[in-house]
Motif scaffolding. Structure first.
Motif, PDB file in Angstrom:
ATOM      1  N   THR A  14      21.887  -3.100   3.735  1.00  0.00           N
ATOM      2  CA  THR A  14      22.218  -1.671   3.780  1.00  0.00           C
ATOM      3  C   THR A  14      21.268  -0.921   2.848  1.00  0.00           C
ATOM      4  O   THR A  14      21.158  -1.298   1.682  1.00  0.00           O
ATOM      5  CB  THR A  14      23.667  -1.416   3.316  1.00  0.00           C
ATOM      6  N   PRO A  15      20.556   0.104   3.347  1.00  0.00           N
ATOM      7  CA  PRO A  15      20.562   0.598   4.723  1.00  0.00           C
ATOM      8  C   PRO A  15      19.977  -0.439   5.683  1.00  0.00           C
ATOM      9  O   PRO A  15      19.071  -1.177   5.328  1.00  0.00           O
ATOM     10  CB  PRO A  15      19.685   1.848   4.666  1.00  0.00           C
ATOM     11  N   THR A  16      20.491  -0.437   6.900  1.00  0.00           N
ATOM     12  CA  THR A  16      19.972  -1.301   7.953  1.00  0.00           C
ATOM     13  C   THR A  16      18.780  -0.612   8.627  1.00  0.00           C
ATOM     14  O   THR A  16      18.811   0.602   8.857  1.00  0.00           O
ATOM     15  CB  THR A  16      21.076  -1.585   8.985  1.00  0.00           C
ATOM     16  N   VAL A  17      17.757  -1.385   8.906  1.00  0.00           N
ATOM     17  CA  VAL A  17      16.552  -0.833   9.536  1.00  0.00           C
ATOM     18  C   VAL A  17      16.914  -0.131  10.850  1.00  0.00           C
ATOM     19  O   VAL A  17      17.631  -0.677  11.692  1.00  0.00           O
ATOM     20  CB  VAL A  17      15.530  -1.959   9.808  1.00  0.00           C
ATOM     21  N   GLU A  26      24.231   7.614   3.635  1.00  0.00           N
ATOM     22  CA  GLU A  26      24.765   7.805   2.276  1.00  0.00           C
ATOM     23  C   GLU A  26      24.032   6.909   1.283  1.00  0.00           C
ATOM     24  O   GLU A  26      23.708   7.334   0.164  1.00  0.00           O
ATOM     25  CB  GLU A  26      26.260   7.478   2.270  1.00  0.00           C
ATOM     26  N   ALA A  27      23.753   5.670   1.695  1.00  0.00           N
ATOM     27  CA  ALA A  27      23.015   4.760   0.820  1.00  0.00           C
ATOM     28  C   ALA A  27      21.623   5.302   0.522  1.00  0.00           C
ATOM     29  O   ALA A  27      21.155   5.264  -0.631  1.00  0.00           O
ATOM     30  CB  ALA A  27      22.925   3.377   1.461  1.00  0.00           C
ATOM     31  N   ARG A  28      20.952   5.838   1.529  1.00  0.00           N
ATOM     32  CA  ARG A  28      19.618   6.409   1.316  1.00  0.00           C
ATOM     33  C   ARG A  28      19.682   7.604   0.370  1.00  0.00           C
ATOM     34  O   ARG A  28      18.838   7.750  -0.523  1.00  0.00           O
ATOM     35  CB  ARG A  28      19.000   6.817   2.649  1.00  0.00           C
ATOM     36  N   GLU A  29      20.671   8.459   0.552  1.00  0.00           N
ATOM     37  CA  GLU A  29      20.796   9.645  -0.293  1.00  0.00           C
ATOM     38  C   GLU A  29      21.064   9.260  -1.744  1.00  0.00           C
ATOM     39  O   GLU A  29      20.569   9.901  -2.676  1.00  0.00           O
ATOM     40  CB  GLU A  29      21.919  10.544   0.229  1.00  0.00           C
ATOM     41  N   ARG A  30      21.845   8.211  -1.938  1.00  0.00           N
ATOM     42  CA  ARG A  30      22.183   7.775  -3.302  1.00  0.00           C
ATOM     43  C   ARG A  30      21.118   6.884  -3.923  1.00  0.00           C
ATOM     44  O   ARG A  30      21.164   6.597  -5.115  1.00  0.00           O
ATOM     45  CB  ARG A  30      23.504   6.993  -3.293  1.00  0.00           C
TER      46      ARG A  30
END
Length: 274
Positions: A14-17, A26-30
């Motif tokens: 996570t994030p998954t490609v 949300e993971a990318r933003e954080r």
């Protein structure tokens, strides 16, 4: 010993490609990552360190986190997200002892140790050491014990790592259903820190073709399909083992975003001093 969670994700991370689900966004933003599973254990008394499972994300994990390269590794099973990072041993090590179980898997016809030997026969920097489950082996000044768990169709092992001088204990469930054998539970019990496979919330069993199993007293499934514990199953196992502290690992991006980063779900980079 100092425990660093290098990789806390499942087989896709996570994030998954290529995924734009709310949890991956949300993971990318954080700026949060759950790369493929791997744990670094440093014996600060001896200055040696042990790598538990060789993630395909090995290179990035060691570039990102402030931990030394391992003096030895141990492999729980032969699925690629736990093994395929071993190829990184090329040109990084003069010799890397890799410990793995010696029991023959009826599905593959060879042990985990033998599979590693055959798959990485081109790596003269790797020396495979056979380990008999339930028999402790001293690695990097720590006592390591492999125990069988339930991850069909292949054999898979959980493990405990104990400091013989301080008594500190780390237990890992391995990739497993909730149906961990009683003798393995006994070996894993009473850890200072438990890392437990909790791939999805129990509610997601409705999306699995095989549903869930190993239901708790209220009917909550503790196993997702056949191979992994649900969050609720992992927490029930932690209670069964009387773990002092528990972190859930091997997490999929299927957790809804409001739950995906809540306690006790781990993320890459967490450290624990035991």
């Amino acid at each position: 010993m100092r425990v660093t969670l290098l990789g806390t994700g499942d087989t896709t991370g996570t994030p998954t490609v290529g995924c734009d689900c709310d949890t991956c966004e949300e993971a990318r933003e954080r700026g949060i990552e759950r790369s493929r599973f791997s744990v670094h254990v440093e014996n600060e008394r001896t200055g040696e360190s042990l790598l538990i499972d060789c993630s395909p994300d090995f290179r990035q994990q060691f570039l990102t986190h402030d931990v030394p390269l391992p003096d030895a590794a141990i492999v729980s099973h032969i699925h690629f997200d736990h093994l395929d990072g071993l190829g990184n041993a090329y040109r990084l090590f003069d010799d890397l002892p890799v410990y793995a179980a010696d029991e023959v898997d009826p599905v593959t016809g060879e042990s985990v140790a033998d599979t590693i030997r055959s798959k990485y026969d081109y790596l003269d920097r790797v020396t495979v050491e056979d380990v008999t489950p339930f028999e402790s082996v001293r690695v990097c000044g720590l006592d390591v014990t492999l125990v069988p768990v339930d991850h069909p169709p292949l054999v898979c092992y959980g493990l405990c790592v104990e400091d013989p001088e301080t008594g500190a204990k780390l237990s890992l469930s391995g990739d497993t259903s909730y149906d961990v054998p009683a003798d393995s539970r006994a070996a894993l019990s009473d850890p200072d820190l438990l890392l437990a496979d909790g791939i999805v919330p129990a509610a997601f069993c409705e999306y699995h073709p095989m549903g869930g199993k190993d239901e708790g007293p209220d009917g909550t499934p503790y196993t997702f399909g056949t191979k992994h514990m649900t969050r609720e199953g992992a927490l029930a196992l932690a209670d069964d083992l009387d773990a002092a502290e528990t972190r859930l690992v091997h997490l999929a991006h299927y957790y809804p975003p409001e739950e995906a980063f809540a306690e006790p779900l781990a993320v890459d980079g967490e450290t624990y001093d035991l």
